[in-house]
Structure formats: C-alpha cells, structure tokens
Design a protein around this motif. Structure first.
Motif, PDB file in Angstrom:
ATOM      1  N   ASP A 119       0.852  -1.190   0.000  1.00  0.00           N
ATOM      2  CA  ASP A 119       0.000   0.000   0.000  1.00  0.00           C
ATOM      3  C   ASP A 119       0.888   1.240   0.000  1.00  0.00           C
ATOM      4  OD1 ASP A 119      -1.830   2.005   0.345  1.00  0.00           O
ATOM      5  OD2 ASP A 119      -2.834   1.108   2.072  1.00  0.00           O
ATOM      6  N   LEU A 120       0.828   2.020  -1.098  1.00  0.00           N
ATOM      7  CA  LEU A 120       1.619   3.239  -1.243  1.00  0.00           C
ATOM      8  C   LEU A 120       0.710   4.442  -1.460  1.00  0.00           C
ATOM      9  CD1 LEU A 120       4.412   1.808  -3.552  1.00  0.00           C
ATOM     10  CD2 LEU A 120       4.602   2.292  -1.116  1.00  0.00           C
ATOM     11  N   PHE A 121      -0.432   4.449  -0.815  1.00  0.00           N
ATOM     12  CA  PHE A 121      -1.409   5.522  -0.989  1.00  0.00           C
ATOM     13  C   PHE A 121      -0.805   6.884  -0.612  1.00  0.00           C
ATOM     14  CE2 PHE A 121      -4.848   8.226   0.530  1.00  0.00           C
ATOM     15  CZ  PHE A 121      -5.783   8.109  -0.485  1.00  0.00           C
ATOM     16  N   TYR A 122      -0.951   7.859  -1.509  1.00  0.00           N
ATOM     17  CA  TYR A 122      -0.537   9.247  -1.286  1.00  0.00           C
ATOM     18  C   TYR A 122       0.975   9.379  -1.090  1.00  0.00           C
ATOM     19  CZ  TYR A 122      -1.174  14.143   0.027  1.00  0.00           C
ATOM     20  OH  TYR A 122      -1.125  15.519   0.071  1.00  0.00           O
ATOM     21  N   CYS A 123       1.739   8.504  -1.703  1.00  0.00           N
ATOM     22  CA  CYS A 123       3.197   8.664  -1.727  1.00  0.00           C
ATOM     23  C   CYS A 123       3.537   9.381  -3.031  1.00  0.00           C
ATOM     24  CB  CYS A 123       3.887   7.309  -1.641  1.00  0.00           C
ATOM     25  SG  CYS A 123       3.573   6.418  -0.102  1.00  0.00           S
ATOM     26  N   PHE A 124       3.300  10.694  -3.060  1.00  0.00           N
ATOM     27  CA  PHE A 124       3.296  11.420  -4.325  1.00  0.00           C
ATOM     28  C   PHE A 124       4.688  11.734  -4.869  1.00  0.00           C
ATOM     29  CE2 PHE A 124       2.575  14.527  -0.867  1.00  0.00           C
ATOM     30  CZ  PHE A 124       3.713  15.314  -1.002  1.00  0.00           C
ATOM     31  N   LYS A 125       5.753  11.344  -4.167  1.00  0.00           N
ATOM     32  CA  LYS A 125       7.102  11.537  -4.692  1.00  0.00           C
ATOM     33  C   LYS A 125       7.601  10.343  -5.495  1.00  0.00           C
ATOM     34  CE  LYS A 125       8.907  14.950  -1.415  1.00  0.00           C
ATOM     35  NZ  LYS A 125      10.036  15.298  -0.505  1.00  0.00           N
ATOM     36  N   LEU A 126       6.842   9.277  -5.513  1.00  0.00           N
ATOM     37  CA  LEU A 126       7.249   8.095  -6.261  1.00  0.00           C
ATOM     38  C   LEU A 126       7.040   8.316  -7.753  1.00  0.00           C
ATOM     39  CD1 LEU A 126       5.817   5.190  -4.071  1.00  0.00           C
ATOM     40  CD2 LEU A 126       8.146   6.102  -4.108  1.00  0.00           C
ATOM     41  N   THR A 127       7.946   7.784  -8.554  1.00  0.00           N
ATOM     42  CA  THR A 127       7.864   7.897 -10.001  1.00  0.00           C
ATOM     43  C   THR A 127       7.897   6.496 -10.616  1.00  0.00           C
ATOM     44  OG1 THR A 127      10.267   8.054 -10.277  1.00  0.00           O
ATOM     45  CG2 THR A 127       9.070  10.102  -9.848  1.00  0.00           C
ATOM     46  N   SER A 128       8.029   6.456 -11.913  1.00  0.00           N
ATOM     47  CA  SER A 128       8.092   5.168 -12.604  1.00  0.00           C
ATOM     48  C   SER A 128       9.324   4.366 -12.188  1.00  0.00           C
ATOM     49  CB  SER A 128       8.085   5.382 -14.116  1.00  0.00           C
ATOM     50  OG  SER A 128       9.179   6.194 -14.513  1.00  0.00           O
ATOM     51  N   SER A 129      10.378   5.042 -11.724  1.00  0.00           N
ATOM     52  CA  SER A 129      11.561   4.326 -11.225  1.00  0.00           C
ATOM     53  C   SER A 129      11.220   3.531  -9.967  1.00  0.00           C
ATOM     54  CB  SER A 129      12.693   5.319 -10.923  1.00  0.00           C
ATOM     55  OG  SER A 129      13.088   6.013 -12.085  1.00  0.00           O
ATOM     56  N   GLY A 130      10.401   4.119  -9.093  1.00  0.00           N
ATOM     57  CA  GLY A 130       9.951   3.384  -7.913  1.00  0.00           C
ATOM     58  C   GLY A 130       9.118   2.176  -8.277  1.00  0.00           C
ATOM     59  N   VAL A 131       8.274   2.304  -9.302  1.00  0.00           N
ATOM     60  CA  VAL A 131       7.474   1.166  -9.762  1.00  0.00           C
ATOM     61  C   VAL A 131       8.385   0.068 -10.303  1.00  0.00           C
ATOM     62  CG1 VAL A 131       5.687   0.440 -11.382  1.00  0.00           C
ATOM     63  CG2 VAL A 131       5.502   2.656 -10.241  1.00  0.00           C
ATOM     64  N   ALA A 132       9.468   0.457 -10.967  1.00  0.00           N
ATOM     65  CA  ALA A 132      10.428  -0.538 -11.459  1.00  0.00           C
ATOM     66  C   ALA A 132      11.060  -1.302 -10.290  1.00  0.00           C
ATOM     67  CB  ALA A 132      11.508   0.146 -12.288  1.00  0.00           C
ATOM     68  N   HIS A 133      11.313  -0.616  -9.165  1.00  0.00           N
ATOM     69  CA  HIS A 133      11.839  -1.298  -7.971  1.00  0.00           C
ATOM     70  C   HIS A 133      10.816  -2.289  -7.417  1.00  0.00           C
ATOM     71  CE1 HIS A 133      15.082   1.376  -8.343  1.00  0.00           C
ATOM     72  NE2 HIS A 133      14.644   2.386  -7.610  1.00  0.00           N
ATOM     73  N   ILE A 134       9.543  -1.931  -7.474  1.00  0.00           N
ATOM     74  CA  ILE A 134       8.491  -2.836  -7.002  1.00  0.00           C
ATOM     75  C   ILE A 134       8.497  -4.121  -7.818  1.00  0.00           C
ATOM     76  CG2 ILE A 134       5.992  -3.132  -6.775  1.00  0.00           C
ATOM     77  CD1 ILE A 134       5.789  -0.128  -6.263  1.00  0.00           C
ATOM     78  N   VAL A 135       8.613  -3.981  -9.115  1.00  0.00           N
ATOM     79  CA  VAL A 135       8.625  -5.155  -9.996  1.00  0.00           C
ATOM     80  C   VAL A 135       9.861  -6.010  -9.732  1.00  0.00           C
ATOM     81  CG1 VAL A 135       8.700  -5.915 -12.400  1.00  0.00           C
ATOM     82  CG2 VAL A 135       7.261  -3.977 -11.737  1.00  0.00           C
ATOM     83  N   GLU A 136      10.974  -5.357  -9.423  1.00  0.00           N
ATOM     84  CA  GLU A 136      12.233  -6.087  -9.218  1.00  0.00           C
ATOM     85  C   GLU A 136      12.244  -6.866  -7.918  1.00  0.00           C
ATOM     86  OE1 GLU A 136      17.054  -5.111  -8.836  1.00  0.00           O
ATOM     87  OE2 GLU A 136      15.586  -3.490  -9.202  1.00  0.00           O
TER      88      GLU A 136
END
Length: 289
Positions: A119-136
């Motif tokens: 759950d990353l609700f309202y973590c508005f500093k995250l970008t597509s790079s953070g999503v790439a870390h999630i996948v990794e």
C-alpha cells in the motif's frame, strides 16, 4: 491464560511447539493484529512467547511514521523496524509523502521478495523508477495501491505488466495517465489481473476517440469488463458513468419506440377532449383551456 499455564510444557506437537505456546499465540494474534506499531514494539519486551507472536505477524503498518519514512536521517531506524518483523507479507506505507524511489528500494530489498500486498497511498514523490523497484523486488505481489501517487504515468504500467501474480491494482486520482492507457493493456500481458480501480482519472472509458475502449468493453450487472487477447478484468470507475452509459442506450431505444407510436396516432387521439375539432374556434378554446 491460567488454563494455558496448567498445560504440560513438555507436550509438544509434531513441529516441536508446545501446546501452551500454540494456545497463547492463537489468543494473542487477534490482539496484536489490531495493535499499533508502537504497541507491538512494547509487546515484544514482555516475554519470549509475546516476542515470538509479535514477530509472526504478516502485516506491518508504517503509516503512523509518515513524518519519518523517506527522510535520510530516519532510514536506518525504519529498516530496523522492518527487520523486527521478518514474516511480513503485507506492508502499508500509506501517507508517507516523503517516501522517495531510493528509500522504497531500500525497504523492498529487506522484504526478501515475500510481499504480497503493498500500500503506497498518497506517496506522491514516487515515479516510474519506484514502480520498477516494485517489480524487481516484489515478484509475488498480488495487490498494489498507487492511488494519489501523482507522478505515476503510463510508463509505470509497462513495468507492472511483468508482475505475473498481480490480481488487484488501485490507481485512483492519477492525472498523468494518458487516455491511450488501453493500448498498454492490449500489448502487455497482465495474466492474473482481476480488477483495476481508475476512479477520478482522466482515462477515456465511455467516450469517443482513439483512447476509448468502447470496442473492448462490456457492461454486465453494472460492472465494466475489459477484454483483450491477453486477459479479461473488471474496471472500477464512477458508478455514475456506468449508469449514464446504460441510460444512453435505453434512451435511444425509448426514442425509437416513441417515434413509431407518434406515427400511429390519429388526430382524435391527440385532441385532449377527443372531439377532433380543428377549426380556428376550436383551437382558441384549447388554448384557453
């Protein structure tokens, strides 16, 4: 608790755990699951059994430390907290608005790939790079919340298409999603996806245009079902939009029926008095009425 203490501690189950500890853990778990993180840290100091029960919890909510998570001076302490609960499969970081892509990477590395809910609700500093870390670092993820992560765009979805076990995705109030989001779902496989939330997004669901998905959507029992070669899943949007879409179809059918009925009416049926008087005086009387 007294009954548990009276049990013979030497009697063990097949896995070597005493019956007393099994009973105690089953009694403590519901209490621990409703406790805050600060309370759990206190429970760990009571005794070995309480410490073991606290460490066995699968949900870790760091939302109450939103003012600390993401700040470099607190990163080490946050990672220590995560180490105290090694069996976590559900990690909640909602409202941690200082969380950055680099800090998220550090946290996810400690999860050892066992997270199933994030759950990353309202973590508005995250970008597509953070999503790439999630996948990794979270290959077994089943549910992901990215609502109000306002820097998330279409490129983030391209990364999420690699998650083979993802069943539910929440992406509400994301202004940077382009209407052609549906092209990504057609070209990237989401093999296990069952539901996606897109409330308050700019995605073109029921309109015309290239970004629309009218050719792949079916409304069944008030639900939007998106179908393509790769997968079929439910889309959660505004209920009003679904009702309006159904209402437009009903209005078109009613309009066609109404035109046919008007063609078959006689002049006597149109006259409210049934007299069929079409003279000038009769018309004046009707206007007076």
């Amino acid at each position: 608790y007294k009954n548990a203490l009276s049990l013979d501690a030497k009697q063990s189950s097949s896995d070597g755990t005493s019956k007393r500890h099994q009973w105690l853990e089953s009694w403590l778990r519901p209490v621990f699951e409703m406790s805050t993180l600060m309370e759990l840290l206190t429970y760990r100091r009571v005794c070995k059994n309480w410490k073991r029960s606290a460490e066995s919890l699968m949900t870790l909510n760091l939302g109450s430390f939103w003012h600390c998570v993401g700040r470099p001076e607190f990163n080490e302490r946050v990672l220590q907290l995560q180490t105290l609960f090694p069996n976590t499969t559900c990690l909640k970081l909602g409202y941690c608005n200082q969380l950055t892509d680099d800090t998220l990477r550090l946290i996810l590395e400690k999860s050892r790939g066992q997270l199933e809910i994030l759950d990353l609700f309202y973590c508005f500093k995250l970008t597509s790079s953070g999503v790439a870390h999630i996948v990794e670092f979270c290959p077994n993820l089943r549910r992901l919340v990215l609502s109000l992560c306002t820097e998330i765009d279409n490129s983030s979805l391209e990364h999420l298409g690699k998650l083979k076990h993802l069943k539910e995705l929440e992406m509400c109030s994301l202004s940077k999603l382009d209407p052609d989001i549906w092209k990504i779902f057609r070209t990237h496989k989401f093999p296990s996806l069952e539901r996606i939330h897109l409330e308050h997004c700019t995605v073109n669901v029921f309109g015309d245009g290239e970004g629309s998905m009218d050719d792949a959507i079916e409304i069944t029992d008030g639900k939007c079902i998106f179908s393509c070669e790769a997968n079929t899943f439910e889309i959660i949007v505004h209920e009003r939009s679904i009702e309006e879409s159904d209402g437009e179809a009903d209005d078109d059918e009613d309009g066609q029926d109404g035109d046919e009925d008007e063609e078959g009416l006689d002049e006597s049926e149109i006259d409210p008095e049934g007299g069929g008087d079409t003279s000038e005086g009769g018309n004046r009387d009707n206007e007076d009425r």
